[in-house]
Scaffold this active site. Structure first.
Site, short mmCIF file in Angstrom:
data_model
loop_
_atom_site.label_atom_id
_atom_site.label_comp_id
_atom_site.label_asym_id
_atom_site.label_seq_id
_atom_site.Cartn_x
_atom_site.Cartn_y
_atom_site.Cartn_z
N GLN A 38 0.80 -1.22 0.00
CA GLN A 38 0.00 0.00 0.00
C GLN A 38 0.84 1.28 0.00
O GLN A 38 0.30 2.36 -0.24
CB GLN A 38 -0.94 0.00 1.21
CG GLN A 38 -1.94 -1.15 1.16
CD GLN A 38 -2.80 -1.23 2.40
OE1 GLN A 38 -2.46 -1.89 3.36
NE2 GLN A 38 -3.93 -0.54 2.39
N HIS A 58 -2.53 -4.78 -12.37
CA HIS A 58 -2.10 -4.46 -13.74
C HIS A 58 -3.04 -5.08 -14.76
O HIS A 58 -3.39 -4.46 -15.75
CB HIS A 58 -0.67 -4.97 -13.99
CG HIS A 58 0.37 -4.18 -13.26
ND1 HIS A 58 1.58 -4.71 -12.87
CD2 HIS A 58 0.38 -2.90 -12.83
CE1 HIS A 58 2.29 -3.79 -12.23
NE2 HIS A 58 1.58 -2.68 -12.20
N ASP A 71 1.94 1.08 -8.36
CA ASP A 71 3.31 1.12 -8.88
C ASP A 71 4.15 2.16 -8.14
O ASP A 71 5.35 1.97 -7.94
CB ASP A 71 3.31 1.46 -10.37
CG ASP A 71 2.82 0.30 -11.22
OD1 ASP A 71 2.45 -0.74 -10.64
OD2 ASP A 71 2.80 0.43 -12.46
N ARG A 96 4.21 -0.06 12.96
CA ARG A 96 3.96 -1.39 12.40
C ARG A 96 3.96 -1.28 10.87
O ARG A 96 3.17 -0.52 10.30
CB ARG A 96 2.60 -1.91 12.88
CG ARG A 96 2.17 -3.18 12.20
CD ARG A 96 0.81 -3.71 12.66
NE ARG A 96 0.48 -4.88 11.86
CZ ARG A 96 -0.66 -5.06 11.20
NH1 ARG A 96 -1.65 -4.17 11.30
NH2 ARG A 96 -0.85 -6.13 10.45
N HIS A 141 1.57 -9.28 4.50
CA HIS A 141 0.39 -8.42 4.40
C HIS A 141 -0.10 -8.47 2.95
O HIS A 141 -0.14 -7.45 2.26
CB HIS A 141 0.73 -7.00 4.86
CG HIS A 141 -0.46 -6.20 5.30
ND1 HIS A 141 -0.55 -5.58 6.53
CD2 HIS A 141 -1.63 -5.92 4.68
CE1 HIS A 141 -1.71 -4.94 6.64
NE2 HIS A 141 -2.38 -5.13 5.52
N ASN A 185 -1.31 -10.89 8.38
CA ASN A 185 -2.34 -9.88 8.60
C ASN A 185 -3.67 -10.35 8.01
O ASN A 185 -3.77 -10.61 6.81
CB ASN A 185 -1.96 -8.56 7.93
CG ASN A 185 -3.02 -7.50 8.18
OD1 ASN A 185 -3.16 -7.01 9.29
ND2 ASN A 185 -3.81 -7.19 7.17
N GLU A 186 -4.67 -10.49 8.85
CA GLU A 186 -6.06 -10.75 8.44
C GLU A 186 -6.23 -11.90 7.44
O GLU A 186 -6.65 -11.68 6.29
CB GLU A 186 -6.67 -9.48 7.83
CG GLU A 186 -6.81 -8.34 8.79
CD GLU A 186 -7.64 -7.18 8.20
OE1 GLU A 186 -8.16 -7.32 7.07
OE2 GLU A 186 -7.78 -6.16 8.88
N ASN A 326 -7.39 -6.50 14.64
CA ASN A 326 -7.83 -5.35 13.85
C ASN A 326 -9.32 -5.19 14.02
O ASN A 326 -10.08 -6.16 13.87
CB ASN A 326 -7.54 -5.57 12.35
CG ASN A 326 -6.05 -5.58 12.04
OD1 ASN A 326 -5.22 -5.34 12.93
ND2 ASN A 326 -5.71 -5.84 10.80
N TYR A 328 -12.63 -2.39 13.12
CA TYR A 328 -13.05 -1.15 12.47
C TYR A 328 -14.53 -0.81 12.67
O TYR A 328 -14.89 0.33 12.82
CB TYR A 328 -12.79 -1.23 10.95
CG TYR A 328 -11.34 -1.16 10.57
CD1 TYR A 328 -10.72 0.07 10.37
CD2 TYR A 328 -10.58 -2.33 10.39
CE1 TYR A 328 -9.38 0.14 9.99
CE2 TYR A 328 -9.25 -2.26 10.02
CZ TYR A 328 -8.64 -1.02 9.83
OH TYR A 328 -7.33 -0.96 9.47
N GLU A 395 -4.76 -2.66 14.32
CA GLU A 395 -5.36 -1.68 13.41
C GLU A 395 -6.71 -1.21 13.94
O GLU A 395 -7.50 -2.03 14.43
CB GLU A 395 -5.61 -2.26 12.00
CG GLU A 395 -4.37 -2.53 11.20
CD GLU A 395 -4.68 -3.13 9.82
OE1 GLU A 395 -5.80 -2.90 9.28
OE2 GLU A 395 -3.81 -3.83 9.29
C1 LIG Z 1 8.69 -0.62 -14.07
O1 LIG Z 1 7.31 -0.31 -14.15
C2 LIG Z 1 7.06 0.97 -14.74
C3 LIG Z 1 5.57 1.17 -14.66
O2 LIG Z 1 5.17 1.28 -13.34
C4 LIG Z 1 7.58 1.00 -16.15
O3 LIG Z 1 7.37 2.28 -16.71
C5 LIG Z 1 9.05 0.67 -16.17
O4 LIG Z 1 9.50 0.57 -17.49
C6 LIG Z 1 9.32 -0.65 -15.44
N1 LIG Z 1 10.75 -0.83 -15.30
C7 LIG Z 1 11.35 -1.96 -15.60
C8 LIG Z 1 12.82 -2.01 -15.35
O5 LIG Z 1 10.74 -2.93 -16.06
#
Ligand SMILES: *[C@@H]1O[C@H](CO)[C@@H](O)[C@H](O)[C@H]1NC(C)=O
Ligand SMILES: *[C@@H]1O[C@H](CO)[C@@H](O)[C@H](O)[C@H]1NC(C)=O
Ligand SMILES: *[C@@H]1O[C@H](CO)[C@@H](O)[C@H](O)[C@H]1NC(C)=O
Length: 498
Positions: A38, A58, A71, A96, A141, A185-186, A326, A328, A395
């Protein structure tokens, strides 16, 4: 002095202490939490392997509320020093965070240890220790190495051994610096929602894969705890597991609804706590019986819930030094229809109806309503069910819309802390610490960046991902430093930049 006089004196002092101010003990630690996926970002740098959450977000951006991935997240891989700085600003006792399995073992296995990954967590831990902040480490996690998912992930029994190998790498490398560990975790979330629903890896095979996952997680936890006892007892560290329990309140006072609520607690919490914390070990009886019965009626030759061997029951039983909890929110539970569908599922096996009271205050979350009294009931139920285990709140927190003047978050924290205070000091629940989720806004899984839980706001539009203290940070900092819930916190005029 006569005993009587001492008695009267004590009663006098007690009466005069009974001011509305609620304080925790001087040593009661307050902390904040986060998790690797996260916050870290840097998903493909410095030798890190792909995780199931990388792959899933992705491949299926359409399933994420705001179509974003993690990312970059809060870029804590590069900005961990900023994170430590704001934790320091809060004055918390501990932080944590979780370690990413594929950052340490890119293939998931111990054939290749990623030195850059090891170095990164050394840096984080050292930065915390320099500021006198205790590191509390979650080993898992949810970001399973994708290469292990390709072998079946948590449904493959051998993963328990792979997990032990990974845990050993962590104890070997960080054991001299970290003395509080959480194995998982959970598991309810990542087994039920991951293997039975729409979280990564998105198997949607409820009634089968979620049970296989739970079974192997419990084995992996028990085996890790025993490995720790055999090989690392010289470390003087403590090992626990974090389980999540939303309070499950009977919808009415009817006996049927009372029973339904207890069944729901056993399915949602007992599933993982009963094998570890109960005197007899193994799955809760109501879960065993219901799933065995439904499996038979559905024509299966064996139960969809796997069985532990007697050795496994003993190995898992009592495999903890403390429990992480945890909490909530709260749900209402009423009796189910009693019908069993031909398509198996966890909810069908549990066989109850779960809802929320529409009058409970909403938050910026699909499931989290503000119900502070549920916290005290949760803690009392755990106390009564498992002989008052030593536990830490790992949490508790709430998402609201962006903005620094987050009075609603202050109100939530205050109300939940009062409920916690009652559970400890009026009911005698054995709670030894509290953790707010989260230090700062971050990637909230399938909700993307839309749900903000942070004491610090993250400006996702700034090139810098600037972290700014909210009003709640000032409030929580007061609690963490004074150990008391302030009575007259100045909600509106507090300078949050200080
Ligand atoms: C890593 O991921 C990013 C996208 O988040 C991408 O643009 C980049 O080319 C990637 N790098 C490698 C070394 O694969
Ligand atoms: C939370 O806030 C975001 C941003 O304002 C909004 O898009 C989303 O619909 C909200 N979610 C819920 C469940 O209220
Ligand atoms: C970058 O972030 C830091 C702290 O988060 C802040 O002090 C600084 O002003 C920021 N710089 C820019 C250009 O946003």
């Amino acid at each position: 002095m006569s005993m009587l006089l001492i008695f009267i004196l004590c009663a006098f002092i007690r009466a005069h202490e009974a001011t509305p101010k609620q304080c925790f003990s001087n040593l009661f630690p307050f902390g904040v939490a986060s998790a690797a996926f996260q916050t870290e970002g840097a998903w493909n740098v410095s030798g890190k392997g792909e995780s199931i959450w990388d792959r899933y977000t992705h491949e299926h951006p359409e399933l994420v509320f705001d179509h974003n991935n993690a990312d970059v997240a809060t870029d804590s891989y590069h900005k961990y020093e900023d994170d430590v700085k704001i934790a320091k600003q809060l004055g918390v006792t501990f932080y944590r965070f979780s370690i990413s399995w594929p950052r340490i073992l890119p293939t998931g296995l111990r054939n290749k240890i990623n030195e850059d990954g090891l170095k990164y967590y050394h840096n984080v831990i050292d930065a915390l220790l320099r500021e006198n902040i205790v590191p509390v480490v979650t080993m898992y996690h949810w970001d399973l190495p994708q290469s292990l998912q390709d072998l079946g992930g948590w449904t493959n029994p051998t993963i328990a051994e792979y997990y032990v190998d990974y845990a050993r790498v962590l104890f070997e490398n960080y054991g001299h610096k970290v003395n509080t560990w959480l194995t998982f975790n959970e598991p309810l979330s990542f087994c039920h929602d991951g293997y039975g629903g729409y979280d990564a890896p998105g198997s949607r095979s409820s009634g089968f894969e979620d049970y296989l996952c739970g079974h192997n997680v419990l084995r992996a936890h028990g085996m890790t705890f025993r490995m720790f006892q055999r090989e690392f007892s010289h470390l003087k560290a403590s090992v626990g597991i974090t389980l999540d329990l939303s309070w499950l309140e009977p919808a009415t006072t009817s006996a049927d609804d009372q029973e339904a609520a207890e069944t729901a607690r056993q399915f949602r919490f007992g599933w993982f706590s009963h094998p570890i914390l109960s005197k007899e070990g193994d799955y809760p009886r109501v879960m065993r019986e219901s799933i065995d019965r439904n499996s038979k009626r559905q024509g299966f030759f064996r139960s969809r819930l796997p069985s532990f061997t007697p050795e496994e029951v003993d190995m898992i039983k009592n495999s903890y030094h403390f429990l992480g909890l945890n909490h909530y929110t709260t749900y209402l539970v009423s009796k189910g229809s009693g019908k069993i569908s031909t398509k198996p599922s966890f909810d069908d096996d549990m066989g109850v109806k779960i809802s929320q009271n529409p009058s409970w205050p909403k938050t910026n979350s699909t499931w989290l309503r503000v119900v502070p009294w549920g916290f005290r009931k949760t803690l009392n139920w755990v106390k009564n069910s498992f002989n008052n285990p030593l536990l830490i709140i790992t949490e508790n927190g709430v998402p609201f819309e962006a903005g620094l003047q987050d009075v609603k978050r202050v109100n939530y924290i205050e109300a939940y802390l009062r409920s916690l205070h009652d559970a400890i000091y009026k009911d005698g629940c054995n709670v030894f610490g509290y953790t707010y989720w989260s230090l700062m806004d971050n990637y909230e899984w399938m909700r993307g960046y839309s749900e903000r839980f942070g004491l610090f706001e993250v400006d996702y539009k700034s090139s810098n991902l600037t972290r700014s203290a909210r009003l709640s940070a000032a409030f929580y900092s007061t609690v963490a430093r004074t150990k008391c819930i302030p009575d007259n916190f100045n909600y509106y005029n507090y300078d949050v930049t200080k």
